[in-house]
Design a protein around this motif. Structure first.
Motif, PDB file in Angstrom:
ATOM      1  N   GLY A  83       0.862  -1.175   0.000  1.00  0.00           N
ATOM      2  CA  GLY A  83       0.000   0.000   0.000  1.00  0.00           C
ATOM      3  C   GLY A  83       0.900   1.226   0.000  1.00  0.00           C
ATOM      4  N   GLU A  84       0.401   2.348   0.465  1.00  0.00           N
ATOM      5  CA  GLU A  84       1.199   3.576   0.454  1.00  0.00           C
ATOM      6  C   GLU A  84       2.431   3.493   1.345  1.00  0.00           C
ATOM      7  N   THR A  85       2.285   2.868   2.519  1.00  0.00           N
ATOM      8  CA  THR A  85       3.384   2.907   3.480  1.00  0.00           C
ATOM      9  C   THR A  85       3.899   1.551   3.929  1.00  0.00           C
ATOM     10  N   GLU A  86       3.152   0.490   3.665  1.00  0.00           N
ATOM     11  CA  GLU A  86       3.571  -0.815   4.168  1.00  0.00           C
ATOM     12  C   GLU A  86       2.994  -1.938   3.326  1.00  0.00           C
ATOM     13  N   PRO A  87       3.535  -3.143   3.480  1.00  0.00           N
ATOM     14  CA  PRO A  87       2.998  -4.284   2.729  1.00  0.00           C
ATOM     15  C   PRO A  87       1.561  -4.593   3.138  1.00  0.00           C
TER      16      PRO A  87
END
Length: 170
Positions: A83-87
Motif C-alpha cells: 500500500g502507500e506505506t507498508e505491505p
C-alpha cells in the motif's frame, strides 16, 4: 520473456493504488507471519487451542510454507504487494515452460474484497496469454477463492493431495 512479472504487473498495481517489490525473507518475516495467520483464523478457531498455541503453530507453519516454496520453486518471483506505506499482501509466481504458476496471492483482511486480487489475476491472465502461457494454481476445495477462480475461467484438472490443480488458458 521469462520472469520479469514484477515489472509487467507494475502498471496494473499502480492503477489499484498498489506497488510491488521483491520479498526480503529476513526483513519481511514478521509481516509474512501476520499475513499467513489471517488466512487460517477461521480454520484454527475450531481447534480449541489456547492463544499461545495458535500463535506458535501459525508462526511455525508460516516459516515452513515459505521454506517449502523457496526449496521447490527456486526461480520464482516472491513479491510483496504494498500500500502507500507498508505491505498489504503477497504474490508468488513461478514461470516454467508453457505455464505461469500462481503459487500464492493473499491480502490482509482490510484489503480483501475490493477487486484488487481479481484485477491482478486478470492482468496475469492477459500477460500470460500474450506470452502463450497457461496460468495454473493449486487451491484447497474449501477455500472460498475457488469460486473466483472458476468465474475467471480456471478449470479443475485433478486433485493433488488436498489441493485442486486448476488451469486457465487464453
Amino acid at each position: 520473456m521469462a520472469g520479469g512479472w514484477q515489472e509487467r504487473l507494475a502498471p496494473t498495481a499502480r492503477c489499484l493504488g498498489l506497488g510491488l517489490r521483491s520479498e526480503d525473507p529476513e526483513q519481511d518475516g514478521e509481516f509474512l507471519d501476520r499475513l499467513y495467520a489471517t488466512t487460517r483464523v477461521e480454520e484454527l478457531a475450531q481447534t480449541g487451542w489456547s492463544e499461545p498455541e495458535v500463535r506458535r503453530f501459525l508462526h511455525e507453519q508460516s516459516r515452513l510454507q515459505r521454506a517449502h516454496y523457496r526449496e521447490h520453486y527456486p526461480d520464482a518471483e516472491f513479491l510483496l504487494i504494498a500500500g502507500e506505506t507498508e505491505p498489504v499482501g503477497r504474490l508468488y509466481l513461478d514461470e516454467r515452460p508453457g505455464e505461469l504458476r500462481l503459487m500464492d496471492i493473499a491480502f490482509l483482511p482490510a484489503w480483501r474484497g475490493a477487486g484488487r486480487g481479481t484485477a491482478l489475476i486478470e492482468a496475469l491472465q492477459r500477460l500470460a496469454g500474450e506470452e502463450g502461457l497457461a496460468v495454473t494454481l493449486h487451491v484447497e476445495p474449501f477455500n472460498p477463492a475457488i469460486r473466483l477462480y472458476r468465474r475467471m475461467g480456471f478449470e479443475a484438472l485433478e486433485t493433488r493431495g488436498v489441493y485442486q490443480f486448476m488451469r486457465w488458458e487464453a
